[in-house]
Design a protein around this motif. Structure first.
Motif, PDB file in Angstrom:
ATOM      1  N   ASP A 127     -24.855  31.487 -34.566  1.00 35.68           N
ATOM      2  CA  ASP A 127     -23.683  31.217 -33.721  1.00 35.68           C
ATOM      3  C   ASP A 127     -24.093  30.632 -32.372  1.00 35.68           C
ATOM      4  O   ASP A 127     -23.414  29.777 -31.814  1.00 35.68           O
ATOM      5  CB  ASP A 127     -22.880  32.508 -33.487  1.00 35.68           C
ATOM      6  CG  ASP A 127     -21.988  32.810 -34.679  1.00 35.68           C
ATOM      7  OD1 ASP A 127     -21.763  31.888 -35.493  1.00 35.68           O
ATOM      8  OD2 ASP A 127     -21.546  33.968 -34.804  1.00 35.68           O
ATOM      9  N   GLU A 128     -25.219  31.102 -31.855  1.00 36.93           N
ATOM     10  CA  GLU A 128     -25.730  30.575 -30.589  1.00 36.93           C
ATOM     11  C   GLU A 128     -26.113  29.097 -30.739  1.00 36.93           C
ATOM     12  O   GLU A 128     -25.911  28.297 -29.832  1.00 36.93           O
ATOM     13  CB  GLU A 128     -26.927  31.404 -30.107  1.00 36.93           C
ATOM     14  CG  GLU A 128     -26.575  32.759 -29.505  1.00 36.93           C
ATOM     15  CD  GLU A 128     -26.097  33.809 -30.507  1.00 36.93           C
ATOM     16  OE1 GLU A 128     -26.166  33.569 -31.733  1.00 36.93           O
ATOM     17  OE2 GLU A 128     -25.649  34.885 -30.058  1.00 36.93           O
ATOM     18  N   ASP A 134     -22.976  27.163 -30.672  1.00 31.65           N
ATOM     19  CA  ASP A 134     -22.498  27.004 -29.290  1.00 31.65           C
ATOM     20  C   ASP A 134     -23.328  25.974 -28.525  1.00 31.65           C
ATOM     21  O   ASP A 134     -22.803  25.232 -27.694  1.00 31.65           O
ATOM     22  CB  ASP A 134     -22.533  28.358 -28.556  1.00 31.65           C
ATOM     23  CG  ASP A 134     -21.493  29.330 -29.104  1.00 31.65           C
ATOM     24  OD1 ASP A 134     -20.542  28.841 -29.766  1.00 31.65           O
ATOM     25  OD2 ASP A 134     -21.629  30.542 -28.899  1.00 31.65           O
ATOM     26  N   LEU A 135     -24.617  25.951 -28.812  1.00 32.97           N
ATOM     27  CA  LEU A 135     -25.468  24.950 -28.144  1.00 32.97           C
ATOM     28  C   LEU A 135     -25.017  23.534 -28.522  1.00 32.97           C
ATOM     29  O   LEU A 135     -25.018  22.628 -27.685  1.00 32.97           O
ATOM     30  CB  LEU A 135     -26.932  25.134 -28.567  1.00 32.97           C
ATOM     31  CG  LEU A 135     -27.799  26.091 -27.739  1.00 32.97           C
ATOM     32  CD1 LEU A 135     -29.185  26.218 -28.366  1.00 32.97           C
ATOM     33  CD2 LEU A 135     -27.938  25.654 -26.283  1.00 32.97           C
ATOM     34  N   LYS A 147     -22.121  22.550 -29.145  1.00 36.62           N
ATOM     35  CA  LYS A 147     -20.876  22.192 -28.441  1.00 36.62           C
ATOM     36  C   LYS A 147     -21.165  21.577 -27.070  1.00 36.62           C
ATOM     37  O   LYS A 147     -20.399  20.758 -26.575  1.00 36.62           O
ATOM     38  CB  LYS A 147     -19.994  23.441 -28.262  1.00 36.62           C
ATOM     39  CG  LYS A 147     -19.299  23.844 -29.551  1.00 36.62           C
ATOM     40  CD  LYS A 147     -18.478  25.113 -29.340  1.00 36.62           C
ATOM     41  CE  LYS A 147     -18.074  25.716 -30.683  1.00 36.62           C
ATOM     42  NZ  LYS A 147     -17.749  27.136 -30.585  1.00 36.62           N
ATOM     43  N   ILE A 148     -22.282  22.004 -26.442  1.00 39.06           N
ATOM     44  CA  ILE A 148     -22.565  21.472 -25.104  1.00 39.06           C
ATOM     45  C   ILE A 148     -23.643  20.374 -25.159  1.00 39.06           C
ATOM     46  O   ILE A 148     -24.115  19.919 -24.132  1.00 39.06           O
ATOM     47  CB  ILE A 148     -23.024  22.601 -24.135  1.00 39.06           C
ATOM     48  CG1 ILE A 148     -24.315  23.264 -24.647  1.00 39.06           C
ATOM     49  CG2 ILE A 148     -21.916  23.622 -23.905  1.00 39.06           C
ATOM     50  CD1 ILE A 148     -25.067  24.016 -23.568  1.00 39.06           C
ATOM     51  N   ALA A 176     -29.819  28.473 -24.335  1.00 36.99           N
ATOM     52  CA  ALA A 176     -28.553  29.168 -24.627  1.00 36.99           C
ATOM     53  C   ALA A 176     -28.334  30.302 -23.624  1.00 36.99           C
ATOM     54  O   ALA A 176     -27.220  30.512 -23.123  1.00 36.99           O
ATOM     55  CB  ALA A 176     -28.568  29.707 -26.050  1.00 36.99           C
ATOM     56  N   LYS A 232     -27.466  28.943 -20.188  1.00 37.40           N
ATOM     57  CA  LYS A 232     -26.130  28.338 -20.153  1.00 37.40           C
ATOM     58  C   LYS A 232     -25.042  29.385 -20.396  1.00 37.40           C
ATOM     59  O   LYS A 232     -23.871  29.046 -20.542  1.00 37.40           O
ATOM     60  CB  LYS A 232     -26.006  27.234 -21.227  1.00 37.40           C
ATOM     61  CG  LYS A 232     -27.042  26.118 -21.107  1.00 37.40           C
ATOM     62  CD  LYS A 232     -26.585  25.028 -20.172  1.00 37.40           C
ATOM     63  CE  LYS A 232     -27.615  23.905 -20.082  1.00 37.40           C
ATOM     64  NZ  LYS A 232     -27.365  22.968 -19.004  1.00 37.40           N
ATOM     65  N   LEU A 235     -24.567  31.320 -23.044  1.00 39.49           N
ATOM     66  CA  LEU A 235     -23.995  31.271 -24.389  1.00 39.49           C
ATOM     67  C   LEU A 235     -24.333  32.502 -25.236  1.00 39.49           C
ATOM     68  O   LEU A 235     -23.910  32.606 -26.383  1.00 39.49           O
ATOM     69  CB  LEU A 235     -24.496  30.014 -25.129  1.00 39.49           C
ATOM     70  CG  LEU A 235     -24.202  28.668 -24.467  1.00 39.49           C
ATOM     71  CD1 LEU A 235     -24.847  27.529 -25.252  1.00 39.49           C
ATOM     72  CD2 LEU A 235     -22.699  28.438 -24.362  1.00 39.49           C
ATOM     73  N   ASP A 266     -23.857  36.146 -26.345  1.00 39.62           N
ATOM     74  CA  ASP A 266     -22.670  36.988 -26.279  1.00 39.62           C
ATOM     75  C   ASP A 266     -22.979  38.480 -26.094  1.00 39.62           C
ATOM     76  O   ASP A 266     -22.070  39.292 -26.064  1.00 39.62           O
ATOM     77  CB  ASP A 266     -21.856  36.773 -27.571  1.00 39.62           C
ATOM     78  CG  ASP A 266     -20.367  36.854 -27.291  1.00 39.62           C
ATOM     79  OD1 ASP A 266     -20.008  36.848 -26.103  1.00 39.62           O
ATOM     80  OD2 ASP A 266     -19.593  36.957 -28.265  1.00 39.62           O
TER      81      ASP A 266
END
Lengths: 226, 187
Positions: free
Chosen positions: A21-22, A25-26, A28-29, A185, A188, A190, A192
């Motif tokens: 999941d991380e 998320d990475l 996405k940026i 991550a 930034k 990210l 959780d």
């Protein structure tokens, strides 16, 4: 445009530590593409999907491909046949670089070689790229080939020679590992998990214990970076 | 097969170690075949490394119960070793391969729980031998493919045994530099 090319080991470390999941998320940026070659796909998806022990990990990575978090090189209009040719070329050079007991030592295989080949193709196309590789040999080949020679000589108790002319062929590659990706991550925001000063330590060690070639000293250095 | 003389000498020592139920020697003999296997990447060399390591584990099991079954396996294997040495002396690949297959069959030829145990030992022996080859500087993918195991198996085992990193000389570029490469990609 930018690209990160993922070798099998990096995806395996991230999948086995539950950090997919991380990675999502990475992406996405990230202003670019996360790429895997068909040889890497075979190692992290196709083969393990047939083995019950690793089916779940393989499915997690497959989902990344289905969601286009990971993409195949043809998404950047890179011809598969051309990539295969370059992969063979790189394998031939790498696997004839070191000699022990008078024989060429086969050090890398098609997955690792395909990452190097893809990186070369992207660089020629002026696309900035790095290779995310957790295992030691491929990284050494680019950054410190003499290290492979030394290590083999020591372990095999024999003289290992090398064709130094081949070294320059592997010089231009840039490498990161799953640990650097997860550091990004973390920086930034990210990750959780509630941070009480332990989370970065926990992630880096978890990756190390799943095969990422990083030392305890390096982990301490990473943690000390502001 | 490559480096035949060396393999014959290892097999002769293996024979003695089996007779003496010397588990430590078997482990060390298995490691010796790995040096040869790293360079040659010859499947028969690798098969011998795995078989010798497995024998050590079986004898260990015999010391902790299951003695009869283990002794029976060892008796068969000692005969197989003689045949294997003979086939190595004439270096006939087909006969060598047949003898190796026969050894494997005799190791696995039990039934029930013990068979499952042996199969598990074989798998673990393959992972162990793979980790040794990886430790010698061969890439993870090449090693996994040589031993017929997955990269998941090898990554997990080598990570837990800290094999992925062999010492301070392994550092290629500075930690800061590599972090900068990663951070710059996400700018």
């Amino acid at each position: 445009m930018k690209a990160i090319i993922f070798d099998s080991g990096t995806l395996i470390s991230l999948s086995m530590t539950g950090l997919i999941d991380e990675l999502r998320d990475l992406k996405k940026i990230f202003n670019g593409h996360f790429l895997i070659t068909k040889d890497v796909k075979r190692e992290v998806i196709d083969k393990p999907l047939t083995i019950k022990r690793f089916e779940l990990e393989a499915l997690r990575v497959k989902q990344l491909l289905d969601e286009k978090i990971l993409e195949m090189p043809d998404s950047l209009k890179i011809d598969n046949n051309f990539l295969s040719e370059k992969t063979k070329e790189i394998m031939n050079i790498a696997n004839s670089t070191f000699l022990g007991r008078g024989k060429e030592i086969h050090i890398i295989d098609s997955g690792e070689a395909s990452c190097l080949a893809l990186s070369k193709i992207l660089t020629d196309k002026k696309i900035e790229n790095v290779i995310a590789v957790d295992e030691r040999t491929t990284r050494f080949l680019g950054e410190k080939p003499e290290g492979i020679k030394k290590l083999m000589g020591k372990k095999l108790h024999t003289d290992v020679t090398s064709k130094k002319d081949n070294y320059k062929f592997f010089k231009e590659f840039k490498f990161i590992r799953s640990t650097e990706l997860m550091y990004v991550a973390y920086k930034k925001g990210l990750i959780d998990i509630k941070d009480n000063g332990l989370v970065l330590d926990a992630i880096l060690y978890a990756l190390m214990f799943k095969g990422c070639a990083i030392s305890g000293d390096e982990i301490r250095e990473i943690k000390s970076l502001k | 097969m490559q480096e035949v003389d060396n393999i014959i000498s290892i097999l002769k020592e293996t024979r003695n170690a089996i007779k003496n139920k010397d588990v430590i020697s078997l482990r060390s003999l298995s490691d010796q075949t790995i040096h040869t296997a790293t360079v040659s990447q010859d499947p028969d060399n690798i098969a011998i490394a795995v078989i010798v390591y497995t024998l050590g584990k079986i004898i260990e099991k015999g010391k902790n119960g299951e003695r009869e079954k283990c002794d029976e396996i060892c008796r068969k294997i000692l005969i197989d070793i003689e045949k294997l040495i003979a086939s190595l002396k004439i270096n006939n690949p087909k006969i060598i391969r047949n003898n190796l297959n026969s050894m494997r069959k005799h190791l696995e030829g039990n039934s029930g729980i013990f068979k499952k145990y042996i199969q598990d030992v074989f798998r673990k022996a393959s992972i162990n031998k793979a980790s040794k080859i990886y430790e010698h500087g061969i890439s993870m993918e090449t090693t996994a493919s040589l031993l017929g195991i997955t990269m998941f198996d090898l990554a997990s085992y080598s990570g837990q045994k800290n094999i992925s990193f062999s010492g301070k000389g392994d550092k290629t570029i500075s930690t800061k530099e590599r972090i900068k490469i990663a951070m710059d990609m996400f700018k």
